[in-house]
Design a protein around this motif. Structure first.
Motif, PDB file in Angstrom:
ATOM      1  N   LYS A  61      40.728  33.754  51.977  1.00 37.29           N
ATOM      2  CA  LYS A  61      40.292  35.091  52.371  1.00 37.29           C
ATOM      3  C   LYS A  61      38.991  35.436  51.653  1.00 37.29           C
ATOM      4  O   LYS A  61      38.567  34.741  50.721  1.00 37.29           O
ATOM      5  CB  LYS A  61      41.374  36.118  52.045  1.00 37.29           C
ATOM      6  N   ASN A  62      38.386  36.527  52.101  1.00 38.43           N
ATOM      7  CA  ASN A  62      37.161  37.011  51.465  1.00 38.43           C
ATOM      8  C   ASN A  62      37.452  37.500  50.055  1.00 38.43           C
ATOM      9  O   ASN A  62      38.499  38.100  49.801  1.00 38.43           O
ATOM     10  CB  ASN A  62      36.534  38.139  52.287  1.00 38.43           C
ATOM     11  N   ILE A 115      38.413  34.578  39.698  1.00 37.71           N
ATOM     12  CA  ILE A 115      37.253  33.766  40.081  1.00 37.71           C
ATOM     13  C   ILE A 115      37.577  32.277  40.045  1.00 37.71           C
ATOM     14  O   ILE A 115      36.874  31.462  40.648  1.00 37.71           O
ATOM     15  CB  ILE A 115      36.042  34.060  39.174  1.00 37.71           C
ATOM     16  N   ARG A 116      38.673  31.926  39.360  1.00 39.48           N
ATOM     17  CA  ARG A 116      39.051  30.515  39.311  1.00 39.48           C
ATOM     18  C   ARG A 116      39.589  30.032  40.649  1.00 39.48           C
ATOM     19  O   ARG A 116      39.737  28.832  40.866  1.00 39.48           O
ATOM     20  CB  ARG A 116      40.105  30.296  38.219  1.00 39.48           C
ATOM     21  N   THR A 117      39.921  30.948  41.549  1.00 38.02           N
ATOM     22  CA  THR A 117      40.461  30.550  42.855  1.00 38.02           C
ATOM     23  C   THR A 117      39.387  30.492  43.939  1.00 38.02           C
ATOM     24  O   THR A 117      39.712  30.349  45.119  1.00 38.02           O
ATOM     25  CB  THR A 117      41.564  31.538  43.291  1.00 38.02           C
ATOM     26  N   ILE A 118      38.108  30.619  43.558  1.00 34.77           N
ATOM     27  CA  ILE A 118      37.030  30.565  44.562  1.00 34.77           C
ATOM     28  C   ILE A 118      37.004  29.193  45.223  1.00 34.77           C
ATOM     29  O   ILE A 118      37.041  28.150  44.566  1.00 34.77           O
ATOM     30  CB  ILE A 118      35.656  30.862  43.913  1.00 34.77           C
ATOM     31  N   THR A 122      33.043  28.882  50.800  1.00 34.84           N
ATOM     32  CA  THR A 122      31.967  29.817  50.470  1.00 34.84           C
ATOM     33  C   THR A 122      30.639  29.340  51.052  1.00 34.84           C
ATOM     34  O   THR A 122      29.853  30.124  51.603  1.00 34.84           O
ATOM     35  CB  THR A 122      31.846  29.962  48.941  1.00 34.84           C
ATOM     36  N   ALA A 123      30.402  28.015  50.964  1.00 35.85           N
ATOM     37  CA  ALA A 123      29.150  27.458  51.500  1.00 35.85           C
ATOM     38  C   ALA A 123      29.089  27.601  53.015  1.00 35.85           C
ATOM     39  O   ALA A 123      28.026  27.895  53.586  1.00 35.85           O
ATOM     40  CB  ALA A 123      29.033  25.996  51.080  1.00 35.85           C
ATOM     41  N   ARG A 124      30.228  27.401  53.674  1.00 35.17           N
ATOM     42  CA  ARG A 124      30.238  27.501  55.139  1.00 35.17           C
ATOM     43  C   ARG A 124      30.054  28.947  55.605  1.00 35.17           C
ATOM     44  O   ARG A 124      29.339  29.210  56.570  1.00 35.17           O
ATOM     45  CB  ARG A 124      31.566  26.956  55.687  1.00 35.17           C
ATOM     46  N   LYS A 125      30.696  29.894  54.934  1.00 34.37           N
ATOM     47  CA  LYS A 125      30.654  31.297  55.363  1.00 34.37           C
ATOM     48  C   LYS A 125      29.453  32.057  54.781  1.00 34.37           C
ATOM     49  O   LYS A 125      29.183  33.193  55.194  1.00 34.37           O
ATOM     50  CB  LYS A 125      31.944  31.995  54.935  1.00 34.37           C
ATOM     51  N   ASN A 126      28.802  31.450  53.772  1.00 36.80           N
ATOM     52  CA  ASN A 126      27.696  32.119  53.096  1.00 36.80           C
ATOM     53  C   ASN A 126      28.132  33.415  52.408  1.00 36.80           C
ATOM     54  O   ASN A 126      27.376  34.370  52.267  1.00 36.80           O
ATOM     55  CB  ASN A 126      26.547  32.412  54.068  1.00 36.80           C
ATOM     56  N   SER A 127      29.417  33.481  52.014  1.00 35.51           N
ATOM     57  CA  SER A 127      29.965  34.611  51.240  1.00 35.51           C
ATOM     58  C   SER A 127      31.138  34.084  50.440  1.00 35.51           C
ATOM     59  O   SER A 127      31.759  33.071  50.808  1.00 35.51           O
ATOM     60  CB  SER A 127      30.406  35.756  52.147  1.00 35.51           C
ATOM     61  N   LEU A 128      31.435  34.742  49.335  1.00 29.32           N
ATOM     62  CA  LEU A 128      32.494  34.250  48.453  1.00 29.32           C
ATOM     63  C   LEU A 128      33.848  34.269  49.153  1.00 29.32           C
ATOM     64  O   LEU A 128      34.266  35.282  49.722  1.00 29.32           O
ATOM     65  CB  LEU A 128      32.570  35.107  47.183  1.00 29.32           C
ATOM     66  N   MET A 129      34.520  33.123  49.113  1.00 28.61           N
ATOM     67  CA  MET A 129      35.870  32.981  49.684  1.00 28.61           C
ATOM     68  C   MET A 129      36.796  32.465  48.586  1.00 28.61           C
ATOM     69  O   MET A 129      36.399  31.655  47.749  1.00 28.61           O
ATOM     70  CB  MET A 129      35.872  32.001  50.864  1.00 28.61           C
ATOM     71  N   VAL A 130      38.039  32.954  48.598  1.00 26.70           N
ATOM     72  CA  VAL A 130      38.993  32.543  47.563  1.00 26.70           C
ATOM     73  C   VAL A 130      40.274  32.040  48.220  1.00 26.70           C
ATOM     74  O   VAL A 130      40.635  32.439  49.329  1.00 26.70           O
ATOM     75  CB  VAL A 130      39.337  33.707  46.600  1.00 26.70           C
TER      76      VAL A 130
END
Length: 448
Positions: A210-211, A218-221, A226-234
């Motif tokens: 999820k977003n 932050i350890r679950t990022i 994240t690279a594919r969506k261009n936003s932080l995903m966890v």
């Protein structure tokens, strides 16, 4: 005609007010011998009393069904809990009446005081509410509802018998299951005075990506997402599911000890039902095994919707036995029935360290293959005795013996821990809360 008269006579009761009036009549006739000036007053008074008596009988019997009464209960009663009972009454007379209502409750309660007094105006409907607390599982037979009706004159009462005969089964405690569900959903039981569980680490069962939102670890990022969506995903995780939770209930003589009306077996059964409910709410599978000198009932662990009803039906008529439990048979059964590593909660009781040591070899074998949690009971009577100040030599002796047994219980906990076996030593009234809290803690610590 004779049968009708007998029926009326059986249901007709004279009141204290009528006896007082008749006693007054007799007294007036006696006084007339000494005081001639009384004249015909005794005869007139007696005549008025009999006229009122006949009038009272006529107005009570002129309607066959002047009162309606019914008992409203649930289809089953909950053992050890306050169960609400309701009696609904309706006045079909054309005048107000005074009622005395006697409910014939099952003999197991040994109650003779379910006697209620109330008044009803014409056409009124009222309800009587009271609670019953059964302390044994089984069938409870309710009898008649007897209603005694009197008018404003109050010289006689008419009895109505309503056939409220009903046999209700008393099941293991189920009234408070909803509260345990709410507490389990938030992973703590603080509302019951139990310390909130500290969740250590996180479960390894992947749930979804999820977003990222503020507060996420932050350890679950997930850097690839994240690279594919261009936003932080966890990554999010959930508790391990479909674990087997087996409750083993000892039915031997050590579970016969009573506490507040319930035996230790009843407390263990109530805790088993509650734990099974919470386990299935947590997506785990619940099963039971009962044990005495032989293996009793076996319910394989399942998570289907009817599992809890099946467990309650099985435990409904379980009773304690008089012999010691067969631990060798239990170990063989566990090895053959429980194929994967599971949480095994063993409800039993030890009154001495030697009793524990006799069972320890089998407990160690079970703990080798499963996560074993042994649950046994504090002797609350000994604890209260040890807290009382001793007033004489005999008191000192009793206090010393009580403290010795209490100390042995603590040694049992240490002995189990030394052998790598989890344990709970709890007062009977706190059993359910302690067991559920321990289960939630083990889930949070990923030990199951």
């Amino acid at each position: 005609m004779k049968n009708i008269f007998q029926q009326y006579y059986k249901n007709l009761f004279l009141s204290n007010r009528l006896f007082a009036a008749l006693a007054t009549c007799v007294l007036l006739f006696i006084l007339k011998f000494f005081f001639n000036w009384l004249g015909e007053i005794p005869e007139i008074f007696t005549g008025v009393v009999f006229i009122l008596l006949i009038l009272n009988i006529v107005i009570l019997y002129r309607i066959n069904n002047g009162i309606e009464a019914s008992r409203l209960t649930s289809k089953r009663l909950s053992n050890g809990d306050e169960n609400p009972i309701q009696i609904e009454l309706k006045n079909k007379y054309g005048f107000g009446v005074n009622l005395r209502v006697i409910d014939e409750v099952p003999f197991q309660f040994q109650l003779r005081d379910k006697d209620f007094r109330l008044s009803l105006k014409s056409g009124d409907i009222k309800s009587i509410h009271y609670n019953l607390r059964p302390t044994k599982r089984g069938e409870y037979d309710f009898g008649f509802i007897r209603v005694y009706v009197s008018s404003a004159l109050g010289l006689v009462s008419r009895r109505f018998n309503f056939d409220g005969s009903k046999i209700l089964p008393v099941y293991p405690s189920f009234i408070n299951l909803g509260q345990y569900e709410l507490m389990a959903a938030s992973n703590h039981l603080t509302e019951f005075g139990v310390k909130k569980i500290r969740k250590i680490g996180q479960s390894t069962a992947f749930d979804q990506i999820k977003n990222y939102v503020g507060g996420d670890d932050i350890r679950t990022i997930n850097w690839k997402a994240t690279a594919r969506k261009n936003s932080l995903m966890v990554n999010t995780y959930t508790d391990e599911r479909s674990q087997n939770i087996y409750c083993i209930i000892d039915k031997s003589r050590v579970m016969r000890m009573p506490f507040e009306g319930l035996s230790l077996l009843d407390y263990a059964i109530n805790a088993t039902v509650a734990l099974s409910k919470v386990a299935m709410l947590k997506q785990d599978k619940a099963g039971i095994i009962t044990l005495s000198e032989t293996i009793g009932t076996i319910v394989p662990a399942e998570r289907k919707s009817t599992q809890l009803s099946h467990i309650m039906q099985v435990l409904y008529k379980e009773k304690t036995r008089y012999l010691e439990s067969n631990m060798e048979a239990l170990y063989s059964t566990i090895r053959s029935v429980i194929k994967q590593r599971s949480l095994v909660v063993f409800f039993t009781n030890f009154e001495s360290l030697s009793a524990l040591q006799r069972q320890m070899p089998y407990l160690k074998r079970v703990a080798k293959y499963h996560l074993l949690l042994v649950v046994f009971f504090e002797n609350t009577e000994l604890k209260s005795l040890s807290n009382k100040p001793a007033k004489d030599i005999e008191g000192i002796y009793h206090k010393t013996i009580a403290e010795k047994f209490i100390y042995e219980k603590k040694l049992m906990v240490k002995e189990l821990n030394r052998c790598g076996i989890l344990s709970i030593l709890t007062p009977p009234q706190k059993l359910t809360i302690s067991v559920i809290n321990q289960y939630l803690a083990l889930k949070a610590q990923q030990k199951i």
